[in-house]
Design a protein around this motif. Structure first.
Motif, PDB file in Angstrom:
ATOM      1  N   LEU A  89      41.329  63.242  22.825  1.00  0.00           N
ATOM      2  CA  LEU A  89      39.965  62.730  22.923  1.00  0.00           C
ATOM      3  C   LEU A  89      39.618  62.281  24.339  1.00  0.00           C
ATOM      4  O   LEU A  89      40.452  61.731  25.052  1.00  0.00           O
ATOM      5  CB  LEU A  89      39.793  61.541  21.980  1.00  0.00           C
ATOM      6  N   ASP A  90      38.368  62.508  24.723  1.00  0.00           N
ATOM      7  CA  ASP A  90      37.823  61.910  25.933  1.00  0.00           C
ATOM      8  C   ASP A  90      37.240  60.531  25.634  1.00  0.00           C
ATOM      9  O   ASP A  90      37.115  59.696  26.539  1.00  0.00           O
ATOM     10  CB  ASP A  90      36.725  62.796  26.526  1.00  0.00           C
ATOM     11  N   ALA A  91      36.869  60.303  24.374  1.00  0.00           N
ATOM     12  CA  ALA A  91      36.325  59.003  23.961  1.00  0.00           C
ATOM     13  C   ALA A  91      36.432  58.876  22.454  1.00  0.00           C
ATOM     14  O   ALA A  91      36.318  59.867  21.729  1.00  0.00           O
ATOM     15  CB  ALA A  91      34.872  58.856  24.400  1.00  0.00           C
ATOM     16  N   ALA A  92      36.672  57.651  21.997  1.00  0.00           N
ATOM     17  CA  ALA A  92      36.654  57.346  20.569  1.00  0.00           C
ATOM     18  C   ALA A  92      35.590  56.287  20.330  1.00  0.00           C
ATOM     19  O   ALA A  92      35.565  55.267  21.010  1.00  0.00           O
ATOM     20  CB  ALA A  92      38.018  56.841  20.099  1.00  0.00           C
ATOM     21  N   ARG A 110      40.557  45.761  15.780  1.00  0.00           N
ATOM     22  CA  ARG A 110      41.722  46.590  15.443  1.00  0.00           C
ATOM     23  C   ARG A 110      41.606  47.975  16.076  1.00  0.00           C
ATOM     24  O   ARG A 110      42.584  48.532  16.580  1.00  0.00           O
ATOM     25  CB  ARG A 110      41.867  46.722  13.920  1.00  0.00           C
ATOM     26  N   PHE A 111      40.410  48.522  16.025  1.00  0.00           N
ATOM     27  CA  PHE A 111      40.170  49.826  16.623  1.00  0.00           C
ATOM     28  C   PHE A 111      40.437  49.783  18.127  1.00  0.00           C
ATOM     29  O   PHE A 111      41.073  50.687  18.689  1.00  0.00           O
ATOM     30  CB  PHE A 111      38.732  50.255  16.343  1.00  0.00           C
ATOM     31  N   LEU A 112      39.966  48.732  18.806  1.00  0.00           N
ATOM     32  CA  LEU A 112      40.163  48.618  20.247  1.00  0.00           C
ATOM     33  C   LEU A 112      41.641  48.495  20.601  1.00  0.00           C
ATOM     34  O   LEU A 112      42.092  49.047  21.613  1.00  0.00           O
ATOM     35  CB  LEU A 112      39.384  47.424  20.792  1.00  0.00           C
ATOM     36  N   VAL A 113      42.397  47.774  19.781  1.00  0.00           N
ATOM     37  CA  VAL A 113      43.840  47.669  20.015  1.00  0.00           C
ATOM     38  C   VAL A 113      44.489  49.052  19.928  1.00  0.00           C
ATOM     39  O   VAL A 113      45.327  49.414  20.766  1.00  0.00           O
ATOM     40  CB  VAL A 113      44.488  46.699  19.009  1.00  0.00           C
ATOM     41  N   THR A 114      44.099  49.845  18.926  1.00  0.00           N
ATOM     42  CA  THR A 114      44.648  51.199  18.792  1.00  0.00           C
ATOM     43  C   THR A 114      44.285  52.047  20.008  1.00  0.00           C
ATOM     44  O   THR A 114      45.120  52.795  20.535  1.00  0.00           O
ATOM     45  CB  THR A 114      44.122  51.865  17.509  1.00  0.00           C
ATOM     46  N   CYS A 115      43.043  51.941  20.474  1.00  0.00           N
ATOM     47  CA  CYS A 115      42.635  52.691  21.665  1.00  0.00           C
ATOM     48  C   CYS A 115      43.448  52.270  22.883  1.00  0.00           C
ATOM     49  O   CYS A 115      43.872  53.117  23.685  1.00  0.00           O
ATOM     50  CB  CYS A 115      41.143  52.490  21.930  1.00  0.00           C
ATOM     51  N   GLU A 116      43.671  50.969  23.049  1.00  0.00           N
ATOM     52  CA  GLU A 116      44.472  50.479  24.168  1.00  0.00           C
ATOM     53  C   GLU A 116      45.908  51.012  24.076  1.00  0.00           C
ATOM     54  O   GLU A 116      46.492  51.445  25.076  1.00  0.00           O
ATOM     55  CB  GLU A 116      44.498  48.942  24.183  1.00  0.00           C
ATOM     56  N   ALA A 117      46.465  50.998  22.866  1.00  0.00           N
ATOM     57  CA  ALA A 117      47.859  51.398  22.673  1.00  0.00           C
ATOM     58  C   ALA A 117      48.064  52.891  22.914  1.00  0.00           C
ATOM     59  O   ALA A 117      49.119  53.306  23.405  1.00  0.00           O
ATOM     60  CB  ALA A 117      48.324  51.016  21.267  1.00  0.00           C
ATOM     61  N   TYR A 118      47.070  53.712  22.558  1.00  0.00           N
ATOM     62  CA  TYR A 118      47.224  55.165  22.661  1.00  0.00           C
ATOM     63  C   TYR A 118      46.384  55.771  23.782  1.00  0.00           C
ATOM     64  O   TYR A 118      46.196  56.983  23.833  1.00  0.00           O
ATOM     65  CB  TYR A 118      46.888  55.815  21.317  1.00  0.00           C
ATOM     66  N   GLU A 119      45.883  54.916  24.687  1.00  0.00           N
ATOM     67  CA  GLU A 119      45.216  55.350  25.911  1.00  0.00           C
ATOM     68  C   GLU A 119      44.012  56.256  25.630  1.00  0.00           C
ATOM     69  O   GLU A 119      43.852  57.316  26.228  1.00  0.00           O
ATOM     70  CB  GLU A 119      46.214  56.043  26.845  1.00  0.00           C
ATOM     71  N   VAL A 120      43.171  55.810  24.694  1.00  0.00           N
ATOM     72  CA  VAL A 120      41.939  56.520  24.373  1.00  0.00           C
ATOM     73  C   VAL A 120      40.758  55.668  24.846  1.00  0.00           C
ATOM     74  O   VAL A 120      40.628  54.521  24.418  1.00  0.00           O
ATOM     75  CB  VAL A 120      41.811  56.770  22.855  1.00  0.00           C
ATOM     76  N   PHE A 171      26.124  59.790  26.914  1.00  0.00           N
ATOM     77  CA  PHE A 171      27.541  59.404  26.913  1.00  0.00           C
ATOM     78  C   PHE A 171      28.416  60.529  26.360  1.00  0.00           C
ATOM     79  O   PHE A 171      29.521  60.775  26.864  1.00  0.00           O
ATOM     80  CB  PHE A 171      27.730  58.132  26.080  1.00  0.00           C
ATOM     81  N   LEU A 172      27.954  61.220  25.327  1.00  0.00           N
ATOM     82  CA  LEU A 172      28.767  62.212  24.616  1.00  0.00           C
ATOM     83  C   LEU A 172      28.799  63.585  25.294  1.00  0.00           C
ATOM     84  O   LEU A 172      29.687  64.393  24.989  1.00  0.00           O
ATOM     85  CB  LEU A 172      28.243  62.387  23.188  1.00  0.00           C
ATOM     86  N   THR A 173      27.856  63.865  26.174  1.00  0.00           N
ATOM     87  CA  THR A 173      27.711  65.206  26.752  1.00  0.00           C
ATOM     88  C   THR A 173      29.011  65.687  27.400  1.00  0.00           C
ATOM     89  O   THR A 173      29.605  64.991  28.226  1.00  0.00           O
ATOM     90  CB  THR A 173      26.571  65.215  27.794  1.00  0.00           C
ATOM     91  N   ASP A 174      29.429  66.890  26.987  1.00  0.00           N
ATOM     92  CA  ASP A 174      30.610  67.584  27.538  1.00  0.00           C
ATOM     93  C   ASP A 174      31.920  66.842  27.299  1.00  0.00           C
ATOM     94  O   ASP A 174      32.919  67.096  27.976  1.00  0.00           O
ATOM     95  CB  ASP A 174      30.432  67.854  29.040  1.00  0.00           C
ATOM     96  N   LYS A 175      31.941  65.941  26.327  1.00  0.00           N
ATOM     97  CA  LYS A 175      33.177  65.243  25.956  1.00  0.00           C
ATOM     98  C   LYS A 175      33.656  65.690  24.581  1.00  0.00           C
ATOM     99  O   LYS A 175      32.869  66.175  23.766  1.00  0.00           O
ATOM    100  CB  LYS A 175      32.961  63.726  25.922  1.00  0.00           C
ATOM    101  N   THR A 176      34.941  65.495  24.314  1.00  0.00           N
ATOM    102  CA  THR A 176      35.453  65.550  22.948  1.00  0.00           C
ATOM    103  C   THR A 176      35.567  64.111  22.471  1.00  0.00           C
ATOM    104  O   THR A 176      36.372  63.335  23.002  1.00  0.00           O
ATOM    105  CB  THR A 176      36.823  66.240  22.875  1.00  0.00           C
ATOM    106  N   SER A 177      34.721  63.751  21.522  1.00  0.00           N
ATOM    107  CA  SER A 177      34.633  62.372  21.051  1.00  0.00           C
ATOM    108  C   SER A 177      34.831  62.330  19.545  1.00  0.00           C
ATOM    109  O   SER A 177      34.831  63.360  18.869  1.00  0.00           O
ATOM    110  CB  SER A 177      33.265  61.769  21.412  1.00  0.00           C
ATOM    111  N   ALA A 178      35.004  61.142  19.020  1.00  0.00           N
ATOM    112  CA  ALA A 178      35.141  60.953  17.570  1.00  0.00           C
ATOM    113  C   ALA A 178      34.299  59.774  17.139  1.00  0.00           C
ATOM    114  O   ALA A 178      34.220  58.764  17.853  1.00  0.00           O
ATOM    115  CB  ALA A 178      36.600  60.725  17.189  1.00  0.00           C
ATOM    116  N   PHE A 179      33.666  59.900  15.978  1.00  0.00           N
ATOM    117  CA  PHE A 179      32.997  58.785  15.321  1.00  0.00           C
ATOM    118  C   PHE A 179      33.929  58.274  14.229  1.00  0.00           C
ATOM    119  O   PHE A 179      34.289  59.022  13.314  1.00  0.00           O
ATOM    120  CB  PHE A 179      31.674  59.227  14.689  1.00  0.00           C
ATOM    121  N   ILE A 180      34.304  57.000  14.306  1.00  0.00           N
ATOM    122  CA  ILE A 180      35.222  56.413  13.329  1.00  0.00           C
ATOM    123  C   ILE A 180      34.645  55.091  12.856  1.00  0.00           C
ATOM    124  O   ILE A 180      34.207  54.262  13.656  1.00  0.00           O
ATOM    125  CB  ILE A 180      36.618  56.211  13.947  1.00  0.00           C
TER     126      ILE A 180
END
Length: 302
Positions: A89-92, A110-120, A171-180
């Protein structure tokens, strides 16, 4: 060998995009499933894979490329291990609604902690702002100030507010992003508004339970007219942490990095230990109460 990207998983079959609008339905040999016993899905949406072709036009996945990052959660329905929601992902984007269903700060944290841990790189989206009254607007402004001060990007949106949709599209243009996020917060409605060519089914939030109804049943990568992909994922009510030790949890809270250096014990959990720099920072108002309580709730779950 043909290289492609997994854009959809329906269980036993994977839809692989090999470019030039060619999608190949592919299977995964059993040897991969045995190797990846710690995860419930050895292949995730977003993975790059190498295929060999079968006579019937289907593919056989021979190699899974190393992931640059991914978003994971604890496996559900009593299964052990973890479930990878989406990779590379380029962004979550964590999506919460201001109401219907009610916004949960703990889910965001919790989501932010996961992003920090997995460098997203994360983005916080507070949706359905058209439903907010004065109190809800003030609450959204407080959250915006809090998370921006911590260095996180946050956008307030409504599908009825063209300016907010344009900000999100930029923000999303030309990125691989996810909605969670949980069901009912408007993930699919946002996708339909961002790219009207897609007209995915949406369902109303139940007035009785104030919870969303599931309309997305499996993760998929959706190509966008503005460039890039957006991953629409099934609604998640709880976001469990994976592979994080209690003593390291505070490493994923930016506001705790400096105060934790003043703790008496190197493996301090900032809960009950004496001479704790993080607890002192909280008592002095340097750490927001909502964030410290989120931290304690996560610590208990670990």
């Amino acid at each position: 060998m043909i290289k492609g990207r997994v854009i959809q998983s329906t269980g036993s079959w994977y839809h692989v995009d090999t470019g030039e609008e060619k999608i190949i339905e592919s299977r995964l040999p059993g040897r991969f499933r045995l190797k990846e016993q710690q995860v419930t899905n050895p292949i995730a949406v977003g993975d790059w894979v190498d295929l060999s072709m079968n006579e019937d036009g289907t593919g056989s996945i021979e190699h899974i490329h190393e992931r640059k990052n991914y978003i994971t959660r604890q496996a559900t329905h009593g299964k052990r291990g973890e479930q990878i929601l989406v990779s590379n992902l380029d962004a979550a984007c964590v999506v919460q609604s201001i109401k219907k269903p009610k916004l949960k700060e703990g889910f965001i944290d919790r989501f932010l902690v996961t992003c920090e841990a997995y460098e997203v790189p994360p983005l916080i989206i507070i949706n359905k702002m058209d439903l907010a009254k004065s109190g809800g607007i003030a609450f959204a402004e407080e959250l915006t100030d809090l998370y921006q001060d911590l260095g996180y990007s946050i956008i307030t949106t409504s599908i009825h507010d063209e300016a907010s949709v344009e900000e999100l599209k930029e923000f999303l243009t030309d990125k691989t992003s996810a909605f969670i996020g949980p069901s009912g917060v408007g993930k699919t409605s946002l996708i339909n508004t961002i790219d009207p060519a897609w007209d995915f089914k949406v369902a109303a939030v139940s007035d009785y339970s104030n919870k969303g109804k599931h309309t997305t049943t499996f993760a998929r990568l959706i190509p966008l007219e503005i460039g890039g992909y957006i991953a629409d994922t099934p609604g998640i009510r709880e976001f469990g942490l994976v592979d994080i030790e209690p003593w390291e949890l505070s490493l994923y809270f930016p506001e705790m990095l400096e105060p934790r250096q003043h703790c008496k014990f190197h493996n301090c959990t900032h809960h009950h230990e004496p001479k704790c720099g993080v607890a002192e920072a909280f008592e002095n108002g340097e750490i927001a109460a909502s964030r410290y309580h989120s931290y304690l709730n996560m610590l208990e779950s670990l």
